[in-house]
Motif scaffolding. Sequence first.
Motif, PDB file in Angstrom:
ATOM      1  N   ALA A  79      59.830  19.760  19.871  1.00 50.87           N
ATOM      2  CA  ALA A  79      58.750  20.277  20.480  1.00 50.87           C
ATOM      3  C   ALA A  79      57.824  19.441  21.229  1.00 50.87           C
ATOM      4  O   ALA A  79      56.566  19.297  20.575  1.00 50.87           O
ATOM      5  N   PRO A  80      58.132  18.861  22.321  1.00 49.50           N
ATOM      6  CA  PRO A  80      57.667  17.930  23.069  1.00 49.50           C
ATOM      7  C   PRO A  80      56.165  18.125  23.361  1.00 49.50           C
ATOM      8  O   PRO A  80      55.395  16.976  23.403  1.00 49.50           O
ATOM      9  N   GLN A  81      55.893  19.401  23.408  1.00 52.42           N
ATOM     10  CA  GLN A  81      54.452  19.476  24.021  1.00 52.42           C
ATOM     11  C   GLN A  81      53.217  20.032  22.620  1.00 52.42           C
ATOM     12  O   GLN A  81      52.423  20.347  22.984  1.00 52.42           O
ATOM     13  N   VAL A  82      53.974  20.054  21.453  1.00 50.45           N
ATOM     14  CA  VAL A  82      53.195  20.584  20.561  1.00 50.45           C
ATOM     15  C   VAL A  82      52.458  19.226  20.088  1.00 50.45           C
ATOM     16  O   VAL A  82      52.964  17.984  19.879  1.00 50.45           O
ATOM     17  N   SER A  83      51.248  19.548  19.307  1.00 51.67           N
ATOM     18  CA  SER A  83      50.497  18.470  18.867  1.00 51.67           C
ATOM     19  C   SER A  83      50.130  18.822  17.505  1.00 51.67           C
ATOM     20  O   SER A  83      50.091  19.726  17.115  1.00 51.67           O
ATOM     21  N   VAL A  84      49.689  17.673  16.978  1.00 52.70           N
ATOM     22  CA  VAL A  84      49.211  17.582  15.456  1.00 52.70           C
ATOM     23  C   VAL A  84      47.783  17.133  15.173  1.00 52.70           C
ATOM     24  O   VAL A  84      47.690  15.779  15.645  1.00 52.70           O
ATOM     25  N   SER A  85      47.002  17.716  14.459  1.00 52.74           N
ATOM     26  CA  SER A  85      45.773  17.166  13.993  1.00 52.74           C
ATOM     27  C   SER A  85      45.686  16.994  12.446  1.00 52.74           C
ATOM     28  O   SER A  85      45.852  18.061  11.913  1.00 52.74           O
ATOM     29  N   MET A 127      56.597  13.777  12.927  1.00 55.54           N
ATOM     30  CA  MET A 127      56.471  13.451  14.625  1.00 55.54           C
ATOM     31  C   MET A 127      57.247  13.121  15.148  1.00 55.54           C
ATOM     32  O   MET A 127      57.556  13.511  16.408  1.00 55.54           O
ATOM     33  N   ALA A 128      58.379  12.281  14.605  1.00 48.18           N
ATOM     34  CA  ALA A 128      59.546  11.918  15.116  1.00 48.18           C
ATOM     35  C   ALA A 128      60.362  13.256  15.510  1.00 48.18           C
ATOM     36  O   ALA A 128      60.881  13.409  16.566  1.00 48.18           O
ATOM     37  N   TYR A 129      60.317  14.388  14.804  1.00 45.19           N
ATOM     38  CA  TYR A 129      61.079  15.490  15.002  1.00 45.19           C
ATOM     39  C   TYR A 129      60.386  16.474  15.958  1.00 45.19           C
ATOM     40  O   TYR A 129      61.054  16.832  16.813  1.00 45.19           O
TER      41      TYR A 129
END
Length: 303
Positions: free
Chosen positions: A125-131, A118-120
């Motif tokens: 990739a500031p607009q990429v999200s993770v579930s 998430m830090a990377y």
Amino acid sequence: MREADLDLDLNLLPVILAIAEEKSVSRAAQRLGWSQPKVSIALNKLRASLGDPLFVRGSHGMEPTPRALALVAPTKDILQRIRNDVLAGGAFDPAVATRKFTIALSDIGEMTILPKLMAYLQKHAPQVSVSSVTLGPEETVAGLEQGHIDLAVGYFPDLTKRNFFQQRLFSHTFISLLNAKHPIKGGRLTMEQFLRLGHAVIRAEGRSQEIFEQLLAKHKIERRIVLSTPHFMSIPFIIASTDLLVTVPYAVGESFTKIANIRLIHPPLEVPKFDLKQHWHRKFHKDEANMWLRSVIAKLFVD
């Protein structure tokens, strides 16, 4: 719609667009990389299928009929979509991408993978999200096959079918935890101490815990289990306020020492190391977004 229209060869539509824009059969042939006779044959097939001359000679070259003009815009749109969405390979630009990735993570993955990942992402990739999801073996397999899950990262011994790729990230082992004020001292438990103490045991969806359970079963060691729970996060606070012992993956134990008054101590058995890997389905092996995410995880975590 006439019966003939149903027999239209859609592969010939680029001919209509080329002639309409070039105003010439010969120039259309050059643009398409075809011979002039081949273009003429294709045009005759289109005329027969559509029951329309499509192009007539005018003062400025081949002029499209209304029927041909009606086909030009949708043909141009279809070809542009194919070029952009298919032939371009779905190029993935992390700097502007708004993609949501779903990652199946084992217990260790949550604590070792997510913080650094998430830090990377926030930086690159500031607009990429993770579930993050934790699923049983069959659900994980199905999710990867269907594309609902992009990657599975951690210890997933069931993902061994030939339709799955895998990459080793790093090796891991287990460690035990005690209250920091526990009277037992030293860096390793004796078997007598291990058997005398009450144990907390985590029965989570993740598969890594079973490695330690299998080791105990192999040596016919039976603990005195005082607490059994499916959750990891309550464990450090329970250990810090009791005399119980718990054995967890090393990264999990190390993280717990930072949030509660507990300490690490080695179990009395030599615990075998196991590999943490990232897994993905063959269908997405060449997917640009999936390839990028895999490269990021490899960059951050391969040994």
